[in-house]
Design a protein around this motif. Structure first.
Motif, PDB file in Angstrom:
ATOM      1  N   VAL A   1       0.874  -1.180   0.000  1.00 21.11           N
ATOM      2  CA  VAL A   1       0.000   0.000   0.000  1.00 21.11           C
ATOM      3  C   VAL A   1       0.906   1.223   0.000  1.00 21.11           C
ATOM      4  O   VAL A   1       1.854   1.299   0.785  1.00 21.11           O
ATOM      5  CB  VAL A   1      -0.922   0.021   1.241  1.00 21.11           C
ATOM      6  N   CYS A   2       0.623   2.174  -0.880  1.00 23.11           N
ATOM      7  CA  CYS A   2       1.406   3.409  -0.962  1.00 23.11           C
ATOM      8  C   CYS A   2       0.517   4.606  -0.658  1.00 23.11           C
ATOM      9  O   CYS A   2      -0.555   4.749  -1.251  1.00 23.11           O
ATOM     10  CB  CYS A   2       2.025   3.570  -2.340  1.00 23.11           C
ATOM     11  N   SER A   3       0.981   5.456   0.248  1.00 22.03           N
ATOM     12  CA  SER A   3       0.302   6.721   0.556  1.00 22.03           C
ATOM     13  C   SER A   3       1.022   7.824  -0.202  1.00 22.03           C
ATOM     14  O   SER A   3       2.246   7.940  -0.114  1.00 22.03           O
ATOM     15  CB  SER A   3       0.366   7.014   2.053  1.00 22.03           C
TER      16      SER A   3
ATOM     17  N   GLY B   1      -3.898  10.589  -1.596  1.00 16.90           N
ATOM     18  CA  GLY B   1      -4.646   9.337  -1.566  1.00 16.90           C
ATOM     19  C   GLY B   1      -3.713   8.154  -1.427  1.00 16.90           C
ATOM     20  O   GLY B   1      -2.521   8.308  -1.198  1.00 16.90           O
ATOM     21  N   THR B   2      -4.288   6.950  -1.564  1.00 13.51           N
ATOM     22  CA  THR B   2      -3.497   5.727  -1.459  1.00 13.51           C
ATOM     23  C   THR B   2      -3.755   4.846  -2.684  1.00 13.51           C
ATOM     24  O   THR B   2      -4.802   4.948  -3.318  1.00 13.51           O
ATOM     25  CB  THR B   2      -3.827   4.927  -0.188  1.00 13.51           C
ATOM     26  N   VAL B   3      -2.781   3.989  -2.960  1.00 16.19           N
ATOM     27  CA  VAL B   3      -2.919   2.995  -4.016  1.00 16.19           C
ATOM     28  C   VAL B   3      -2.517   1.640  -3.447  1.00 16.19           C
ATOM     29  O   VAL B   3      -1.731   1.560  -2.509  1.00 16.19           O
ATOM     30  CB  VAL B   3      -2.067   3.329  -5.260  1.00 16.19           C
ATOM     31  N   SER B   4      -3.096   0.580  -4.012  1.00 13.52           N
ATOM     32  CA  SER B   4      -2.804  -0.788  -3.594  1.00 13.52           C
ATOM     33  C   SER B   4      -2.943  -1.684  -4.823  1.00 13.52           C
ATOM     34  O   SER B   4      -3.274  -1.213  -5.910  1.00 13.52           O
ATOM     35  CB  SER B   4      -3.775  -1.233  -2.502  1.00 13.52           C
ATOM     36  N   LYS B   5      -2.706  -2.974  -4.657  1.00  6.07           N
ATOM     37  CA  LYS B   5      -2.831  -3.912  -5.785  1.00  6.07           C
ATOM     38  C   LYS B   5      -4.266  -3.885  -6.336  1.00  6.07           C
ATOM     39  O   LYS B   5      -4.468  -3.923  -7.541  1.00  6.07           O
ATOM     40  CB  LYS B   5      -2.463  -5.318  -5.306  1.00  6.07           C
TER      41      LYS B   5
ATOM     42  N   LEU C   1       4.963   6.823   0.045  1.00  2.00           N
ATOM     43  CA  LEU C   1       5.466   5.998   1.141  1.00  2.00           C
ATOM     44  C   LEU C   1       4.779   4.649   1.025  1.00  2.00           C
ATOM     45  O   LEU C   1       3.561   4.547   1.201  1.00  2.00           O
ATOM     46  CB  LEU C   1       5.182   6.637   2.504  1.00  2.00           C
ATOM     47  N   CYS C   2       5.567   3.616   0.701  1.00  2.00           N
ATOM     48  CA  CYS C   2       5.016   2.294   0.405  1.00  2.00           C
ATOM     49  C   CYS C   2       5.387   1.308   1.507  1.00  2.00           C
ATOM     50  O   CYS C   2       6.552   1.235   1.917  1.00  2.00           O
ATOM     51  CB  CYS C   2       5.527   1.805  -0.940  1.00  2.00           C
TER      52      CYS C   2
END
Length: 141
Positions: free
Chosen positions: A41-43, A53-57, A74-75
Motif C-alpha cells: 500500500v502506498c500513501s 490518496g493511497t494505491v494498492s494492488k 510511502l510504500c
C-alpha cells in the motif's frame, strides 16, 4: 476582401491554441502503480496539497492534478521494509511549446505544463534485507 494580416493573425491564434498544454494535454493525469509484493500500500503526498490518496494492488491507479511539485509515495507491506519513492515532475513537450508561444503563463497556472511518469514500479524488500536506493521516477522527455 481578406487582408494578409487577418490570415496571419488567425494562423498564429490557431497555432498558439493548438500548442497549449492545458487544452491538448489536460490538467490531470492518471498514475498507475505496479507493486510487489501484492499487499503493498502506498500513501501519496505532495508538498502544497498534502495527502493525495493511497494505491494498492486492488486499486493501483490514482488521478492527480499536474503540478511542478514532485509526489512522495510511502510504500509499506507487512514483513517488508518500507520504501519512499519520489515521483518526479518534469515539463512536458507540449508545455515547452506553449512556453515559446505565450510564455507558458496558462500552462504554469494550471499545472498542465508538467507531467509525471505514467507508471511507477514499487518493489519492496523483505524486512532485514539490504535495500537498494529508492528509485526516482521521471517522465520521458
Amino acid at each position: 476582401m481578406h487582408t494578409p494580416l487577418k490570415h496571419t493573425s488567425a494562423a498564429v491564434l490557431l497555432f498558439a491554441t493548438a500548442a497549449c498544454a492545458t487544452i491538448t494535454q489536460g490538467t490531470k493525469q492518471t498514475l498507475i502503480f505496479k507493486m510487489d509484493p501484492d499487499n503493498t500500500v502506498c500513501s501519496l503526498t505532495r508538498v502544497d496539497d498534502g495527502e493525495l490518496g493511497t494505491v494498492s494492488k486492488q486499486n493501483n491507479s490514482i488521478v492527480v492534478s499536474k503540478d511542478k511539485d514532485d509526489i512522495i509515495a510511502l510504500c509499506t507491506a507487512p514483513g517488508y521494509d518500507s520504501q519512499t519513492i519520489k515521483v518526479v515532475s518534469h515539463a512536458s513537450s507540449a508545455g515547452v511549446a506553449s512556453g515559446i508561444l505565450d510564455l507558458g503563463i496558462t500552462d504554469l497556472a494550471t499545472g498542465a505544463m508538467f507531467v509525471y511518469p505514467d507508471e511507477i514500479r514499487v518493489n519492496l524488500n523483505k524486512a532485514g534485507q539490504t535495500s537498494p536506493k529508492a528509485p526516482k521516477y521521471s517522465a520521458p522527455l
